[in-house]
Scaffold this motif. Structure first.
Motif, PDB file in Angstrom:
ATOM      1  N   MET A   1       9.999 -44.865 -15.881  1.00 14.91           N
ATOM      2  CA  MET A   1      11.423 -44.601 -16.019  1.00 14.91           C
ATOM      3  C   MET A   1      12.074 -45.731 -16.803  1.00 14.91           C
ATOM      4  SD  MET A   1      14.376 -44.156 -13.095  1.00 14.91           S
ATOM      5  CE  MET A   1      13.649 -42.643 -12.506  1.00 14.91           C
ATOM      6  N   LYS A   2      12.755 -45.406 -17.863  1.00 21.43           N
ATOM      7  CA  LYS A   2      13.413 -46.416 -18.658  1.00 21.43           C
ATOM      8  C   LYS A   2      14.760 -46.785 -18.046  1.00 21.43           C
ATOM      9  CE  LYS A   2      11.269 -45.177 -23.060  1.00 21.43           C
ATOM     10  NZ  LYS A   2      11.494 -44.755 -24.454  1.00 21.43           N
ATOM     11  N   LEU A 271      -2.542 -42.962  -7.768  1.00 20.78           N
ATOM     12  CA  LEU A 271      -1.387 -42.148  -7.363  1.00 20.78           C
ATOM     13  C   LEU A 271      -0.205 -43.065  -7.087  1.00 20.78           C
ATOM     14  CD1 LEU A 271      -3.373 -39.926  -4.819  1.00 20.78           C
ATOM     15  CD2 LEU A 271      -2.853 -39.380  -7.219  1.00 20.78           C
ATOM     16  N   ILE A 272       0.922 -42.810  -7.754  1.00 14.94           N
ATOM     17  CA  ILE A 272       2.097 -43.671  -7.627  1.00 14.94           C
ATOM     18  C   ILE A 272       3.334 -42.830  -7.307  1.00 14.94           C
ATOM     19  CG2 ILE A 272       1.147 -45.444  -9.156  1.00 14.94           C
ATOM     20  CD1 ILE A 272       2.932 -44.332 -11.393  1.00 14.94           C
ATOM     21  N   PRO A 273       4.402 -43.451  -6.798  1.00 19.56           N
ATOM     22  CA  PRO A 273       5.600 -42.691  -6.414  1.00 19.56           C
ATOM     23  C   PRO A 273       6.288 -41.989  -7.583  1.00 19.56           C
ATOM     24  CG  PRO A 273       5.606 -44.856  -5.392  1.00 19.56           C
ATOM     25  CD  PRO A 273       4.496 -44.866  -6.388  1.00 19.56           C
ATOM     26  N   GLU A 274       6.120 -42.505  -8.789  1.00 16.87           N
ATOM     27  CA  GLU A 274       6.800 -41.938  -9.945  1.00 16.87           C
ATOM     28  C   GLU A 274       6.199 -40.618 -10.413  1.00 16.87           C
ATOM     29  OE1 GLU A 274       7.303 -46.421 -10.159  1.00 16.87           O
ATOM     30  OE2 GLU A 274       5.750 -44.996  -9.572  1.00 16.87           O
ATOM     31  N   VAL A 275       5.006 -40.280  -9.919  1.00 12.68           N
ATOM     32  CA  VAL A 275       4.294 -39.080 -10.377  1.00 12.68           C
ATOM     33  C   VAL A 275       4.046 -38.143  -9.200  1.00 12.68           C
ATOM     34  CG1 VAL A 275       2.182 -38.205 -11.424  1.00 12.68           C
ATOM     35  CG2 VAL A 275       3.177 -40.359 -12.239  1.00 12.68           C
ATOM     36  N   SER A 276       4.528 -36.907  -9.314  1.00  5.63           N
ATOM     37  CA  SER A 276       4.317 -35.912  -8.264  1.00  5.63           C
ATOM     38  C   SER A 276       2.913 -35.318  -8.382  1.00  5.63           C
ATOM     39  CB  SER A 276       5.370 -34.802  -8.391  1.00  5.63           C
ATOM     40  OG  SER A 276       5.196 -33.843  -7.378  1.00  5.63           O
ATOM     41  N   GLY A 414       5.856 -42.676 -19.395  1.00  2.21           N
ATOM     42  CA  GLY A 414       5.601 -42.481 -20.818  1.00  2.21           C
ATOM     43  C   GLY A 414       5.271 -43.781 -21.515  1.00  2.21           C
ATOM     44  N   GLY A 415       5.284 -44.883 -20.754  1.00  3.39           N
ATOM     45  CA  GLY A 415       5.091 -46.196 -21.331  1.00  3.39           C
ATOM     46  C   GLY A 415       3.632 -46.626 -21.376  1.00  3.39           C
ATOM     47  N   TYR A 416       3.435 -47.804 -21.936  1.00  2.00           N
ATOM     48  CA  TYR A 416       2.076 -48.293 -22.203  1.00  2.00           C
ATOM     49  C   TYR A 416       1.278 -48.519 -20.923  1.00  2.00           C
ATOM     50  CZ  TYR A 416      -1.688 -51.171 -24.127  1.00  2.00           C
ATOM     51  OH  TYR A 416      -2.919 -51.656 -24.478  1.00  2.00           O
ATOM     52  N   ASP A 430      -2.069 -33.210 -16.924  1.00  2.00           N
ATOM     53  CA  ASP A 430      -1.235 -32.069 -16.570  1.00  2.00           C
ATOM     54  C   ASP A 430      -0.984 -31.987 -15.058  1.00  2.00           C
ATOM     55  OD1 ASP A 430      -0.981 -31.138 -19.166  1.00  2.00           O
ATOM     56  OD2 ASP A 430      -2.904 -30.080 -19.082  1.00  2.00           O
ATOM     57  N   SER A 431      -1.620 -32.850 -14.287  1.00  3.48           N
ATOM     58  CA  SER A 431      -1.413 -32.808 -12.833  1.00  3.48           C
ATOM     59  C   SER A 431      -1.089 -34.207 -12.320  1.00  3.48           C
ATOM     60  CB  SER A 431      -2.638 -32.227 -12.128  1.00  3.48           C
ATOM     61  OG  SER A 431      -3.806 -32.942 -12.489  1.00  3.48           O
ATOM     62  N   VAL A 432      -2.108 -34.966 -11.918  1.00  2.97           N
ATOM     63  CA  VAL A 432      -1.849 -36.297 -11.385  1.00  2.97           C
ATOM     64  C   VAL A 432      -1.520 -37.309 -12.466  1.00  2.97           C
ATOM     65  CG1 VAL A 432      -3.161 -36.047  -9.273  1.00  2.97           C
ATOM     66  CG2 VAL A 432      -4.344 -36.693 -11.364  1.00  2.97           C
ATOM     67  N   GLY A 433      -1.527 -36.915 -13.722  1.00  2.00           N
ATOM     68  CA  GLY A 433      -1.156 -37.831 -14.792  1.00  2.00           C
ATOM     69  C   GLY A 433       0.324 -38.007 -14.960  1.00  2.00           C
ATOM     70  N   GLY A 434       1.093 -36.969 -14.676  1.00  2.00           N
ATOM     71  CA  GLY A 434       2.539 -37.121 -14.715  1.00  2.00           C
ATOM     72  C   GLY A 434       3.227 -36.504 -15.913  1.00  2.00           C
ATOM     73  N   ARG A 435       2.533 -35.748 -16.729  1.00  2.00           N
ATOM     74  CA  ARG A 435       3.201 -35.089 -17.854  1.00  2.00           C
ATOM     75  C   ARG A 435       3.634 -33.704 -17.471  1.00  2.00           C
ATOM     76  NH1 ARG A 435      -0.518 -36.726 -23.086  1.00  2.00           N
ATOM     77  NH2 ARG A 435       0.026 -38.926 -23.128  1.00  2.00           N
TER      78      ARG A 435
END
Length: 435
Positions: A1-2, A271-276, A414-416, A430-435
């Motif tokens: 998140m920016k 697995l992190i909080p920012e990614v469902s 979306g960052g490095y 498409d799943s645990v990656g967060g896109r």
């Protein structure tokens, strides 16, 4: 998140007044108060702002000033540590005490016990006088010699204590809750028109305070987390269809989990909080890794996947909503999912949370804590207030507390950093990656 770019005025550091005393600090170079550090370094953004005749947002640099606000010989200072434990707390206390006594000649430094409770008379917690001799070896142990606690206390009573003891400069070491409490103290001080400065040192093992690129203790935490992921790797790789599951700290931000994953490339799922994600997502990712390697290591941040669990409505003393245990939930659900698919797995679950946060700081964090403590003292002696010292692109800065607590810092998916995690783990974007 920016993080949204705030206005130039949001970066202005408050101060009590004009600096009239010549600093006794013998520095080879004092800070040029006219120089500032740019918040953003992207050339296109800077060009757009300059073309629009807008001065780019920038930080005030931390460091010693030639002129200071307080007369050191007549100054009394206080230090308080609040919130959860974190590697480096004692290092910061020690750094502040040594700098005040030896570099500025401040005669009296009090340590308030057990967080903000130590500033409230009804708890009857007498402050401790801190001297270089008393704090000389405290950096060798974890925790805080002052003790800590969570939760707000009556602001008027805390300021009463500062007045009664003649404290003119208070250092608050803690996370966002501590900083919000510090800002409330500043507001009460202003209401009473008192000449008391409040300077914060950011303490969060999750590294989630905005406008600060790194908080102390984080490096030690990642180093310790690496021991847990290595243990999980050994356990998983030595079992048929082995799964090593490690739960790490990170309520709302996945920095520890992400950095620990990059520190040990045996991790197959992060697995992190920012990614469902869903349990099916995790199972599919684990299956692919097991088919390839015969085992998988999964790292999960404590705040990840809370949507999968029954919501807990109660809050802790700091006002944070309590989270259900995603580690236990994942352990049981993943095992059941494999069993229902006719396949057994051997899961070993590791939760090193309290072991990590109670450690003494490593060498890198110890160095960082010393620099932060000195920067806090320099800021306070110059009459800076309602500010927290931080690091931005390896330079120490002053960050106004309202700006620092405006929103939590999160991993930019979306960052490095996160894209590197995906490249290392091979997770399905498409799943645990967060896109």
């Amino acid at each position: 998140m920016k993080v949204a770019i705030p206005a130039r005025s949001d970066f202005e550091t408050a101060r009590l007044g004009e600096c009239r005393f010549v600093s006794p600090f013998r520095a080879s170079r004092f800070i040029d108060t006219e120089k500032r550090l740019l918040f953003r370094s992207d050339l296109d953004e800077l060009r757009a702002q300059l073309d629009a005749d807008v001065e780019p947002p920038s930080f005030e640099l931390a460091g010693p000033r030639e002129k200071i606000y307080f007369d050191p010989a007549e100054l009394r200072c206080g230090i308080v540590t609040c919130g959860g434990l974190c590697p480096g707390l004692n290092d910061v206390i020690r750094s502040i005490v040594f700098c005040l006594h030896e570099n500025y000649g401040v005669p009296t430094v009090y340590g308030f016990r057990f967080g903000y409770e130590g500033l409230v008379e009804r708890y009857a917690l007498a402050p401790i006088e801190l001297t270089p001799r008393r704090v000389g070896q405290i950096h060798e142990i974890g925790g805080t010699v002052l003790g800590s606690s969570r939760g707000p206390q009556p602001v008027d009573q805390m300021v009463d204590t500062l007045e009664r003891l003649g404290i003119r400069l208070l250092f608050t070491i803690g996370g966002d809750g501590t900083l919000r409490g510090a800002h409330s103290i500043v507001q009460e001080i202003r209401r009473r028109e008192l000449g008391i400065a409040i300077v914060g040192v950011p303490k969060t093992i999750d590294n989630d305070i905005s406008f600060i690129d790194m908080s102390f203790g984080f490096d030690t935490a990642v180093e310790a987390a690496r021991q847990a992921t290595r243990a999980a790797y050994v356990e998983a790789s030595c079992a048929r269809s082995g799964i090593g599951l490690v739960k790490l700290m990170g309520r709302d931000s996945g920095f520890i989990a992400s950095f620990a994953t990059l520190a040990d490339t045996q991790v197959g799922v992060c697995l992190i909080p920012e990614v469902s994600f869903s349990i099916d997502d995790v199972v599919r990712a684990a299956e692919r890794r097991i088919e390839r390697d015969g085992f998988v290591v999964i790292v999960v941040a404590e705040g990840a996947g809370q949507h999968l669990l029954a919501e807990i409505t109660e809050c802790d003393a700091s006002g944070n909503r309590r989270y259900a245990d995603i580690g236990i939930h994942l352990r049981d659900q993943v095992k059941d999912a494999f069993r229902s698919g006719g396949r057994s797995v051997n899961i070993k679950y590791i939760d090193p949370s309290y072991m990590i946060r109670s450690l003494p700081a490593n060498a890198r964090d110890g160095n960082f804590c010393l620099r932060l403590g000195h920067a806090a003292v320099h800021a306070g002696m110059a009459g800076k207030t309602d500010t927290v010292v931080g690091s931005w692109r390896r330079r120490l800065t002053h960050v106004p507390i309202p700006l620092a607590v405006s929103s939590p810092k999160k991993v930019d998916i979306g960052g490095y950093l996160w894209q590197t995690v995906l490249a290392v783990t091979g997770q399905d974007t498409d799943s645990v990656g967060g896109r």
